[in-house]
Motif scaffolding. Structure first.
Motif, PDB file in Angstrom:
ATOM      1  N   VAL A 142      -3.552   3.591  -1.558  1.00 33.73           N
ATOM      2  CA  VAL A 142      -3.764   2.780  -2.755  1.00 33.73           C
ATOM      3  C   VAL A 142      -3.087   1.439  -2.498  1.00 33.73           C
ATOM      4  O   VAL A 142      -1.923   1.392  -2.086  1.00 33.73           O
TER       5      VAL A 142
ATOM      6  N   GLN B 148      -8.014   2.007  -4.655  1.00 35.15           N
ATOM      7  CA  GLN B 148      -8.025   2.976  -3.560  1.00 35.15           C
ATOM      8  C   GLN B 148      -8.876   2.469  -2.411  1.00 35.15           C
ATOM      9  O   GLN B 148     -10.033   2.068  -2.611  1.00 35.15           O
TER      10      GLN B 148
ATOM     11  N   THR C  70     -10.234   3.969   1.199  1.00 37.72           N
ATOM     12  CA  THR C  70     -10.369   5.159   2.031  1.00 37.72           C
ATOM     13  C   THR C  70     -11.193   4.814   3.259  1.00 37.72           C
ATOM     14  O   THR C  70     -12.326   4.323   3.133  1.00 37.72           O
TER      15      THR C  70
ATOM     16  N   THR D 151      -5.848   4.035   5.047  1.00 36.48           N
ATOM     17  CA  THR D 151      -6.159   4.706   3.788  1.00 36.48           C
ATOM     18  C   THR D 151      -4.931   4.767   2.898  1.00 36.48           C
ATOM     19  O   THR D 151      -3.874   5.266   3.308  1.00 36.48           O
TER      20      THR D 151
ATOM     21  N   ARG E 154       0.839  -1.189   0.000  1.00 35.03           N
ATOM     22  CA  ARG E 154       0.000   0.000   0.000  1.00 35.03           C
ATOM     23  C   ARG E 154       0.878   1.245   0.000  1.00 35.03           C
ATOM     24  O   ARG E 154       2.009   1.234   0.488  1.00 35.03           O
TER      25      ARG E 154
END
Length: 120
Positions: free
Chosen positions: A91, A115, A117, A89, A38
């Motif tokens: 990508v 993504q 979030t 949070t 990530r």
């Protein structure tokens, strides 16, 4: 040509869950380790979880007990994320690599990412 396609990201409230999937093509993935990384804005891309061809999983301390990586030993790997926090949070990217001496080494093929979030 190896291709990786991630899916399953979205917006979730703190404490919620998401399940990410990664579909690979162009290679026989059975013999490789797979990893989930990530990257948050302004940060480096970090390894979150990896799984060997035999199914042995390893996790970053920040996600231990909350995330679970699984694979079908063909070309699909998933990341089940529970008890999500705002700091999750980012990508998320999957990757094909190798595990040597317990350490995951990524190959330089990446998907487009998905993504995630976590926000109220």
């Amino acid at each position: 040509q190896v291709q990786l396609v991630e899916s399953g990201g979205g917006l979730v409230q703190p404490g919620g869950s998401l399940r990410l999937s990664c579909a690979g093509s162009g290679s026989d993935f059975r013999w490789y380790s797979m990893g989930w990384y990530r990257q948050a804005p302004g940060d480096q891309r970090d390894l979150v979880a990896s799984i060997t061809s035999s199914g042995s999983a390893k996790y970053a301390d920040s996600v231990k007990g909350r995330f679970t990586i699984t694979r079908d030993n063909a070309s699909m790997v998933t990341l089940q994320m529970n008890s999500l926090k705002p700091e999750d949070t980012a990508v998320y990217y999957c990757n094909r690599g190798v595990t040597l001496g317990g350490t995951y080494y990524p190959h330089q093929t990446w998907g487009q990412g998905t993504q995630v979030t976590v926000s109220s």
